[in-house]
Design an enzyme around this catalytic site. Sequence first.
Site, mmCIF file in Angstrom:
data_model
loop_
_atom_site.group_PDB
_atom_site.id
_atom_site.type_symbol
_atom_site.label_atom_id
_atom_site.label_comp_id
_atom_site.label_asym_id
_atom_site.label_seq_id
_atom_site.Cartn_x
_atom_site.Cartn_y
_atom_site.Cartn_z
ATOM 1 N N SER A 1 0.856 -1.178 0.000
ATOM 2 C CA SER A 1 0.000 0.000 0.000
ATOM 3 C C SER A 1 0.900 1.238 0.000
ATOM 4 O O SER A 1 1.762 1.375 0.865
ATOM 5 C CB SER A 1 -0.874 -0.036 1.259
ATOM 6 O OG SER A 1 -1.617 1.153 1.384
ATOM 7 N N LYS B 1 -1.196 -0.996 -4.444
ATOM 8 C CA LYS B 1 -2.364 -0.196 -4.052
ATOM 9 C C LYS B 1 -1.880 1.217 -3.809
ATOM 10 O O LYS B 1 -0.865 1.422 -3.137
ATOM 11 C CB LYS B 1 -2.976 -0.820 -2.797
ATOM 12 C CG LYS B 1 -3.760 0.112 -1.891
ATOM 13 C CD LYS B 1 -4.529 -0.690 -0.856
ATOM 14 C CE LYS B 1 -4.673 0.045 0.466
ATOM 15 N NZ LYS B 1 -5.377 -0.768 1.484
ATOM 16 N N LYS C 1 -3.022 5.085 -2.446
ATOM 17 C CA LYS C 1 -4.022 5.896 -1.757
ATOM 18 C C LYS C 1 -4.408 7.047 -2.677
ATOM 19 O O LYS C 1 -3.534 7.632 -3.340
ATOM 20 C CB LYS C 1 -3.431 6.441 -0.453
ATOM 21 C CG LYS C 1 -3.094 5.353 0.564
ATOM 22 C CD LYS C 1 -4.357 4.726 1.118
ATOM 23 C CE LYS C 1 -4.049 3.830 2.305
ATOM 24 N NZ LYS C 1 -5.289 3.270 2.890
ATOM 25 N N ASP D 1 -7.220 3.053 -3.047
ATOM 26 C CA ASP D 1 -7.933 3.089 -1.762
ATOM 27 C C ASP D 1 -8.214 4.548 -1.402
ATOM 28 O O ASP D 1 -7.284 5.343 -1.255
ATOM 29 C CB ASP D 1 -7.076 2.434 -0.668
ATOM 30 C CG ASP D 1 -7.800 2.324 0.678
ATOM 31 O OD1 ASP D 1 -8.968 2.754 0.776
ATOM 32 O OD2 ASP D 1 -7.189 1.798 1.638
ATOM 33 N N GLU E 1 -11.152 0.678 -3.276
ATOM 34 C CA GLU E 1 -11.447 0.372 -1.875
ATOM 35 C C GLU E 1 -12.100 1.578 -1.201
ATOM 36 O O GLU E 1 -11.589 2.696 -1.282
ATOM 37 C CB GLU E 1 -10.111 0.015 -1.189
ATOM 38 C CG GLU E 1 -10.238 -0.508 0.226
ATOM 39 C CD GLU E 1 -8.866 -0.895 0.813
ATOM 40 O OE1 GLU E 1 -7.892 -1.044 0.045
ATOM 41 O OE2 GLU E 1 -8.783 -1.039 2.043
ATOM 42 N N ASP F 1 -13.843 -1.706 3.140
ATOM 43 C CA ASP F 1 -12.903 -1.811 4.263
ATOM 44 C C ASP F 1 -13.636 -1.267 5.496
ATOM 45 O O ASP F 1 -14.279 -2.018 6.250
ATOM 46 C CB ASP F 1 -11.621 -1.024 3.913
ATOM 47 C CG ASP F 1 -10.616 -0.872 5.058
ATOM 48 O OD1 ASP F 1 -10.940 -1.246 6.195
ATOM 49 O OD2 ASP F 1 -9.506 -0.351 4.832
ATOM 50 N N LYS G 1 -9.801 -6.976 7.956
ATOM 51 C CA LYS G 1 -8.772 -6.547 8.901
ATOM 52 C C LYS G 1 -9.133 -7.143 10.247
ATOM 53 O O LYS G 1 -10.243 -6.922 10.749
ATOM 54 C CB LYS G 1 -8.723 -5.019 9.014
ATOM 55 C CG LYS G 1 -8.055 -4.337 7.832
ATOM 56 C CD LYS G 1 -7.992 -2.842 8.012
ATOM 57 C CE LYS G 1 -7.381 -2.178 6.788
ATOM 58 N NZ LYS G 1 -7.597 -0.715 6.798
ATOM 59 N N GLY H 1 -4.164 -4.184 6.191
ATOM 60 C CA GLY H 1 -3.152 -3.874 7.210
ATOM 61 C C GLY H 1 -3.409 -2.519 7.818
ATOM 62 O O GLY H 1 -4.183 -1.718 7.291
#
Length: 368
Positions: A136, A162, A164, A189, A214, A239, A263, A291
Amino acid sequence: MKISRIVLRHVMMKLKQPFTTSFGTTLEKSFLLVEVHDEEGLVGYGESTAMENPLYNEETVKTNHHMLRDYLIPLVLGRELRHPDECSTLFSPIRRNMMAKAALEGAIWDLYAKRQQQPLSRALGGAKEKIPVGVSIGIQSDIPAMLRQVERFLTEGYRRIKVKVKPGADVEVLAAIRREFGDIPLMADANSAYTLDDLELLRQFDEFGLMMIEQPLAHDDIVDHAILQRELRTPICLDESIHSVDDVRRALQLGSCRIINIKVGRVGGLTPAKQIHDYCLSQDIPVWCGGMLESGVGRAHNVAIASLAGFSLPGDTSASDRYWEQDLIRPAVTVENGYVTIPDAPGIGYEVDRDQVERITVASETYR
Ligand code: OSB
Ligand code: MG
């Protein structure tokens, strides 16, 4: 097993680089470590994924401390437990506070597996020998900086990237990554940075053939996500919105997503994580392990749960050196060819470096 003593530590670890999401930046990670001791001298370890501030969810290091000290620890201390699954029942009168519950339950799972002389992965029912992993990448100051990060992690072998995103740092970033690196396994995400007012912008994400997007919308929503999923080709992965099997059932019924991020902290522990996994497997819904910038202790729990068959997509269970100069466990979690090997030592399968734990401890309390 009988838990005769519990040590709660507040620890602080400095990340190698700041990690930025749509909700904020982390540089120093402050979190709680839980040690559960039995009468034979075995120790189980758990890590709370609650952050310093309530920006990802409502929990914080301090609310977790309160919940553990005043409610959760008294429920298990001195009690004879046959199996860690009993924690779910014991904790059920206490509403929410999932990360506090998971920290203690995870330590009890580790202790249980050590007592059985079994790796935690096997105690949970996982059979895989290695798991594919992704990475990520936080929001960067500019596109060239993002491209350098992607290049670095692809070189290190990660099987999925991934990134952000947030309004103002999204489609241009994704377009630049596709231009530079072609058809790599890529996802975004948003950590709830958008609303349905951004529908036209979110439609543009479809051009990039992402594995998924996400949590684009609100942390507590599944209705707007269902409206959005009907408008997008890109699968939505939830998520923040998912805390239980019932949340998953309702989201699937509404069509709010096609993939679930599990998670352990957010759902209240390994037992609930396994239940969500089992349900998703029965519904043919792919899951992966998320995570929360964990130290080696939390990372080891993530590696163990990701050994279950339904974790078919690479998770955010990256190597220790993704975030830490020196991790709390020995050996560190390493990635080879994009895979983490499931350890075969009992419990979490890594040795906790007690000297390192002492060095990073800010405060500790013992309950007996
Ligand atoms: O939304 O998955 C998230 C980190 C902190 C809080 C929330 C998230 C994340 C990550 C990093 O994406 C996952 C990791 O590498 O631990
Ligand atoms: Mg997320």
